[in-house]
Each structure stands twice: as structure tokens, then as C-alpha cells.
Design a protein around this motif. Structure first.
Motif, PDB file in Angstrom:
ATOM      1  N   VAL A  67      54.308  18.806  14.105  1.00  0.00           N
ATOM      2  CA  VAL A  67      54.281  20.270  14.108  1.00  0.00           C
ATOM      3  C   VAL A  67      53.587  20.787  15.368  1.00  0.00           C
ATOM      4  O   VAL A  67      54.081  21.701  16.034  1.00  0.00           O
ATOM      5  N   GLY A  68      52.459  20.201  15.697  1.00  0.00           N
ATOM      6  CA  GLY A  68      51.723  20.646  16.884  1.00  0.00           C
ATOM      7  C   GLY A  68      52.485  20.412  18.170  1.00  0.00           C
ATOM      8  O   GLY A  68      52.639  21.319  18.998  1.00  0.00           O
ATOM      9  N   VAL A  72      54.250  23.344  20.633  1.00  0.00           N
ATOM     10  CA  VAL A  72      53.929  23.401  22.064  1.00  0.00           C
ATOM     11  C   VAL A  72      55.174  23.071  22.890  1.00  0.00           C
ATOM     12  O   VAL A  72      55.440  23.700  23.921  1.00  0.00           O
ATOM     13  N   GLY A  73      55.967  22.104  22.390  1.00  0.00           N
ATOM     14  CA  GLY A  73      57.193  21.729  23.093  1.00  0.00           C
ATOM     15  C   GLY A  73      58.231  22.821  23.102  1.00  0.00           C
ATOM     16  O   GLY A  73      59.131  22.822  23.950  1.00  0.00           O
ATOM     17  N   GLY A 123      65.719  27.689  18.260  1.00  0.00           N
ATOM     18  CA  GLY A 123      65.155  26.747  19.218  1.00  0.00           C
ATOM     19  C   GLY A 123      63.936  26.023  18.665  1.00  0.00           C
ATOM     20  O   GLY A 123      63.762  24.814  18.857  1.00  0.00           O
ATOM     21  N   LEU A 124      63.089  26.743  17.943  1.00  0.00           N
ATOM     22  CA  LEU A 124      61.901  26.125  17.353  1.00  0.00           C
ATOM     23  C   LEU A 124      62.281  25.066  16.328  1.00  0.00           C
ATOM     24  O   LEU A 124      61.747  23.954  16.343  1.00  0.00           O
ATOM     25  N   PHE A 125      63.223  25.380  15.451  1.00  0.00           N
ATOM     26  CA  PHE A 125      63.609  24.418  14.410  1.00  0.00           C
ATOM     27  C   PHE A 125      64.321  23.206  15.002  1.00  0.00           C
ATOM     28  O   PHE A 125      64.144  22.087  14.516  1.00  0.00           O
ATOM     29  N   ILE A 126      65.110  23.399  16.029  1.00  0.00           N
ATOM     30  CA  ILE A 126      65.747  22.258  16.702  1.00  0.00           C
ATOM     31  C   ILE A 126      64.686  21.373  17.341  1.00  0.00           C
ATOM     32  O   ILE A 126      64.737  20.141  17.228  1.00  0.00           O
ATOM     33  N   LEU A 128      61.515  21.079  16.433  1.00  0.00           N
ATOM     34  CA  LEU A 128      60.773  20.399  15.367  1.00  0.00           C
ATOM     35  C   LEU A 128      61.577  19.261  14.756  1.00  0.00           C
ATOM     36  O   LEU A 128      61.025  18.201  14.439  1.00  0.00           O
ATOM     37  N   THR A 129      62.882  19.460  14.593  1.00  0.00           N
ATOM     38  CA  THR A 129      63.727  18.407  14.021  1.00  0.00           C
ATOM     39  C   THR A 129      63.793  17.193  14.933  1.00  0.00           C
ATOM     40  O   THR A 129      63.596  16.056  14.497  1.00  0.00           O
ATOM     41  N   PHE A 130      64.061  17.433  16.217  1.00  0.00           N
ATOM     42  CA  PHE A 130      64.094  16.310  17.153  1.00  0.00           C
ATOM     43  C   PHE A 130      62.718  15.671  17.322  1.00  0.00           C
ATOM     44  O   PHE A 130      62.604  14.465  17.533  1.00  0.00           O
ATOM     45  N   GLY A 131      61.676  16.477  17.210  1.00  0.00           N
ATOM     46  CA  GLY A 131      60.323  15.936  17.266  1.00  0.00           C
ATOM     47  C   GLY A 131      60.040  15.012  16.092  1.00  0.00           C
ATOM     48  O   GLY A 131      59.437  13.951  16.254  1.00  0.00           O
ATOM     49  N   GLN A 132      60.487  15.412  14.903  1.00  0.00           N
ATOM     50  CA  GLN A 132      60.298  14.567  13.715  1.00  0.00           C
ATOM     51  C   GLN A 132      61.070  13.261  13.865  1.00  0.00           C
ATOM     52  O   GLN A 132      60.556  12.179  13.576  1.00  0.00           O
TER      53      GLN A 132
END
Length: 145
Positions: A67-68, A72-73, A123-126, A128-132
Motif C-alpha cells: 500500500v505504501g 508513492v509509486g 491509475g492508483l488501483f492499477i 496497487l494491483t501490479f504492486g501486489q
């Protein structure tokens, strides 16, 4: 007195007829198969302590690092002034301010607020998804050759 309730008794008003407890009789027929208790195939003994689960209990594997870093990303590239010298984050927050100026009235359907809201959150959800996927894939060695 408790013993008198279980015995046949005389009902007043029915001419002295006695009432005996009615016992339910099971109806049977040669057309019906004998009833068997069906076993639930989803309850497999020994699996998950007797419970069947489709997913492991911690399927999300929530981690606040994702999440963090994801926030930031997304905030870093969305804060670059690329839209007529303004950033997407700046335009979104600016549209929030203009819509809050006339607060009881909701934003009009033609307001730019909706465009910035959907674009920024998509953009935020994309991110976060790729980050996960990336963070958990790396920590659990999904990407090893």
C-alpha cells in the motif's frame, strides 16, 4: 400433577371421549427408495480441520508495504506537470476544491471532476494491483527460473 399430563384424559365437552397421544407413523411405499442421509462432498474429513475451503485463509496476504509503495509509486508520476503544465493530482485536487465551494449541490455530470476522479483512481488501483503482484511474487519466489 406432572404424571397426569402424559396419560389419556377425558376432554370436557366432547361427551367423555378419551384423547390419547397421537404417534406419527412413517409412510412407506414400494415406489420410494429408502431414505439415506446424503453426505456433503464439500465436507472432507481432515482437510482444513474438517472444513472445506476453496481458498487458503490468508488469500490476500495483505501487506502494508504494498500500500505504501503503491501510493508513492502512483503519486510520483501523477504529480508530474504533463497536462497543460498541470499535474493529474493537482487537477484532481483543484476540482475537489471547486466542487466543495458549492457543497450542498453535487457536481454536474459535465464537470471535469468526474474525469479527474476516475482517471486518478484507476491509475492508483492499477499501480496497487501490479504492486501486489510484484511484491508478493518476489517475496514468494514466483519469478524464479
Amino acid at each position: 400433577m406432572a404424571a397426569t399430563f402424559g396419560t389419556p384424559s377425558t376432554v370436557i365437552g366432547l361427551g367423555g371421549s378419551s384423547v390419547s397421544p397421537i404417534k406419527a407413523k412413517a409412510l412407506s411405499s414400494s415406489f420410494l427408495k429408502p431414505t439415506l442421509r446424503a453426505k456433503n462432498p464439500l465436507k472432507v474429513a481432515g482437510a482444513s480441520g474438517g472444513r472445506f475451503t476453496c481458498f487458503e485463509r490468508n488469500w490476500l496476504r495483505r501487506d502494508l508495504n504494498v500500500v505504501g509503495f503503491g501510493l508513492v509509486g502512483w503519486l510520483a508520476p501523477s504529480s508530474i506537470p504533463a497536462i497543460n503544465g498541470k499535474s493529474l493530482t493537482g487537477l484532481f485536487f483543484e476540482s475537489i476544491g471547486t466542487e466543495l465551494a458549492h457543497f450542498p449541490t453535487p457536481p454536474a455530470l459535465t464537470s471535469q471532476f468526474w474525469l479527474w476522479l476516475i482517471t486518478w483512481h484507476l491509475g492508483l488501483f492499477i499501480c496497487l494491483t501490479f504492486g501486489q503482484i510484484g511484491f508478493k511474487g518476489r517475496t514468494e519466489d514466483y519469478f524464479k527460473k
